[in-house]
Design a protein around this motif. Structure first.
Motif, PDB file in Angstrom:
ATOM      1  N   ARG A 177     -55.355 -35.389  14.633  1.00 34.95           N
ATOM      2  CA  ARG A 177     -55.289 -34.985  16.037  1.00 34.95           C
ATOM      3  C   ARG A 177     -56.683 -34.877  16.643  1.00 34.95           C
ATOM      4  O   ARG A 177     -56.916 -35.307  17.778  1.00 34.95           O
ATOM      5  CB  ARG A 177     -54.566 -33.634  16.169  1.00 34.95           C
ATOM      6  CG  ARG A 177     -53.059 -33.714  15.981  1.00 34.95           C
ATOM      7  CD  ARG A 177     -52.376 -32.472  16.514  1.00 34.95           C
ATOM      8  NE  ARG A 177     -52.814 -31.265  15.824  1.00 34.95           N
ATOM      9  CZ  ARG A 177     -52.248 -30.788  14.725  1.00 34.95           C
ATOM     10  NH1 ARG A 177     -51.220 -31.429  14.171  1.00 34.95           N
ATOM     11  NH2 ARG A 177     -52.690 -29.684  14.166  1.00 34.95           N
ATOM     12  N   THR A 178     -57.610 -34.320  15.861  1.00 34.39           N
ATOM     13  CA  THR A 178     -58.976 -34.158  16.364  1.00 34.39           C
ATOM     14  C   THR A 178     -59.643 -35.510  16.561  1.00 34.39           C
ATOM     15  O   THR A 178     -60.366 -35.722  17.547  1.00 34.39           O
ATOM     16  CB  THR A 178     -59.805 -33.297  15.400  1.00 34.39           C
ATOM     17  OG1 THR A 178     -59.129 -32.062  15.163  1.00 34.39           O
ATOM     18  CG2 THR A 178     -61.174 -33.000  15.971  1.00 34.39           C
ATOM     19  N   LEU A 179     -59.401 -36.424  15.639  1.00 35.08           N
ATOM     20  CA  LEU A 179     -59.949 -37.778  15.794  1.00 35.08           C
ATOM     21  C   LEU A 179     -59.435 -38.424  17.079  1.00 35.08           C
ATOM     22  O   LEU A 179     -60.214 -39.021  17.837  1.00 35.08           O
ATOM     23  CB  LEU A 179     -59.559 -38.635  14.588  1.00 35.08           C
ATOM     24  CG  LEU A 179     -60.390 -38.454  13.320  1.00 35.08           C
ATOM     25  CD1 LEU A 179     -59.698 -39.087  12.128  1.00 35.08           C
ATOM     26  CD2 LEU A 179     -61.788 -39.051  13.508  1.00 35.08           C
ATOM     27  N   ALA A 180     -58.138 -38.299  17.324  1.00 39.10           N
ATOM     28  CA  ALA A 180     -57.566 -38.885  18.532  1.00 39.10           C
ATOM     29  C   ALA A 180     -58.172 -38.265  19.789  1.00 39.10           C
ATOM     30  O   ALA A 180     -58.413 -38.953  20.780  1.00 39.10           O
ATOM     31  CB  ALA A 180     -56.050 -38.709  18.528  1.00 39.10           C
ATOM     32  N   GLU A 181     -58.455 -36.959  19.738  1.00 41.57           N
ATOM     33  CA  GLU A 181     -59.031 -36.269  20.891  1.00 41.57           C
ATOM     34  C   GLU A 181     -60.401 -36.813  21.268  1.00 41.57           C
ATOM     35  O   GLU A 181     -60.778 -36.816  22.437  1.00 41.57           O
ATOM     36  CB  GLU A 181     -59.138 -34.765  20.608  1.00 41.57           C
ATOM     37  CG  GLU A 181     -57.799 -34.034  20.640  1.00 41.57           C
ATOM     38  CD  GLU A 181     -57.921 -32.609  20.136  1.00 41.57           C
ATOM     39  OE1 GLU A 181     -59.054 -32.168  19.858  1.00 41.57           O
ATOM     40  OE2 GLU A 181     -56.875 -31.935  20.028  1.00 41.57           O
ATOM     41  N   VAL A 182     -61.166 -37.263  20.267  1.00 39.12           N
ATOM     42  CA  VAL A 182     -62.512 -37.786  20.560  1.00 39.12           C
ATOM     43  C   VAL A 182     -62.505 -39.310  20.718  1.00 39.12           C
ATOM     44  O   VAL A 182     -63.559 -39.935  20.765  1.00 39.12           O
ATOM     45  CB  VAL A 182     -63.528 -37.360  19.481  1.00 39.12           C
ATOM     46  CG1 VAL A 182     -63.626 -35.854  19.414  1.00 39.12           C
ATOM     47  CG2 VAL A 182     -63.183 -37.939  18.111  1.00 39.12           C
TER      48      VAL A 182
END
Length: 303
Positions: free
Chosen positions: A238-243
């Motif tokens: 999820r964090t990867l997708a956010e950035v």
């Protein structure tokens, strides 16, 4: 002038140590460093960070606070441009610590030895130990701020020799890397390869459409191997997708980065996981792919 910070916790405004190595006329001329008492409210020492650098709250009780440390940093650097390995992290430490203490940012210009190393050597990983090894530098004390700063300086000196120049401006121009800078007015620009955003990006259906295109992981396809200690795999995706990154389950010909979560630090000669071995094979076949450890992954998430 090479600089490296270590932080007390995941907040970039929690510097607990700094090391600086001064380079004059192509030679290391001086070194300086200090422990730092992080700004108030950011002095919790995370066990993960302690395991990385070995610094505890007790170690910094008598250390200078950020305001005094920054004054010493500015005095020692004396207007010279800065170099850092993964400079996006170290420069974000300066900005965040100043913000936490209600201070204006210093005026400085900087570049990144990791960005330069990508344009100089073809490596499995561009972590500092791998780059130091490529530069022919003995390096055994990773995450000691002083040792890291000296290793970053040595990497840049080796890159200058490889490019057959003694000028940082000439080196960066030749590799199409822009200088980064920040000002007391709160303006800043990262040091990146100028072709970074020129290549077409494949659709990122899971990515944040407002992600910063200059982010360290923007547009990259990122695969994980092993179990992260800082977050679950789903949280990481999820964090990867956010950035703006595209998480992936497997290493393929589209993979740009493999996060080796089973290792807190990567060094040449380490035993590789199955996915890391596949990444190495792809690298040897000509693919642009690198392996990073969990610490590097966390740094890039916030750059």
């Amino acid at each position: 002038m090479a600089i490296d910070f270590e932080t007390a916790n995941e907040h970039r405004g929690s510097p607990c140590a700094v090391g600086i190595t001064k380079v004059i006329d192509g030679h290391i001329a001086d070194t300086w460093g200090t422990l730092i008492q992080p700004p108030a409210g950011l002095r919790v020492f995370n066990p993960f960070n302690i395991a990385i650098h070995g610094i505890t709250a007790a170690d910094v009780v008598s250390a200078p606070g950020w305001k005094a440390a920054l004054a010493d940093i500015v005095a020692f650097t004396d207007g010279l441009p800065l170099v850092a390995h993964n400079a996006g992290f170290d420069m974000s430490v300066i900005r965040a610590a100043c913000d936490a203490d209600g201070m204006a940012w210093p005026e400085l210009r900087y570049t990144c030895s990791q960005v330069v190393a990508r344009r100089t050597w073809k490596l499995l990983s561009y972590s500092l130990p791998y780059c130091a090894d490529a530069a022919g530098v003995a390096f055994a004390d990773h995450h000691n701020a002083g040792a890291d700063a000296t290793a970053a300086a040595e990497v840049m000196l080796a890159a200058l020799r490889s490019a057959e120049t003694t000028s940082l401006d000439s080196l960066l121009d030749g590799h199409r890397i822009r200088w980064g800078w920040m000002t007391p007015a709160g303006e800043w620009l990262g040091s990146h390869y100028r072709g970074h955003n020129a290549r077409p990006r494949k659709p990122l259906p899971d990515a944040n459409p407002n992600a910063d295109p200059d982010g360290a992981l923007y547009g990259a396809t990122v695969c994980l191997t092993g179990k992260l200690s800082s977050m679950t795999r789903d949280e990481a995706f999820r964090t990867l997708a956010e950035v703006g990154a595209q998480p992936a389950e497997n290493v393929t010909k589209s993979t740009d980065i493999l996060v080796s979560a089973s290792q807190s630090r990567l060094r040449p000669g380490d035993t590789l996981s199955g996915k890391a071995k596949k990444a190495q094979a792809l690298l040897q076949s000509g693919q642009d792919i690198e392996v990073i450890d969990e610490d590097e992954f966390l740094r890039r998430l916030h750059c």
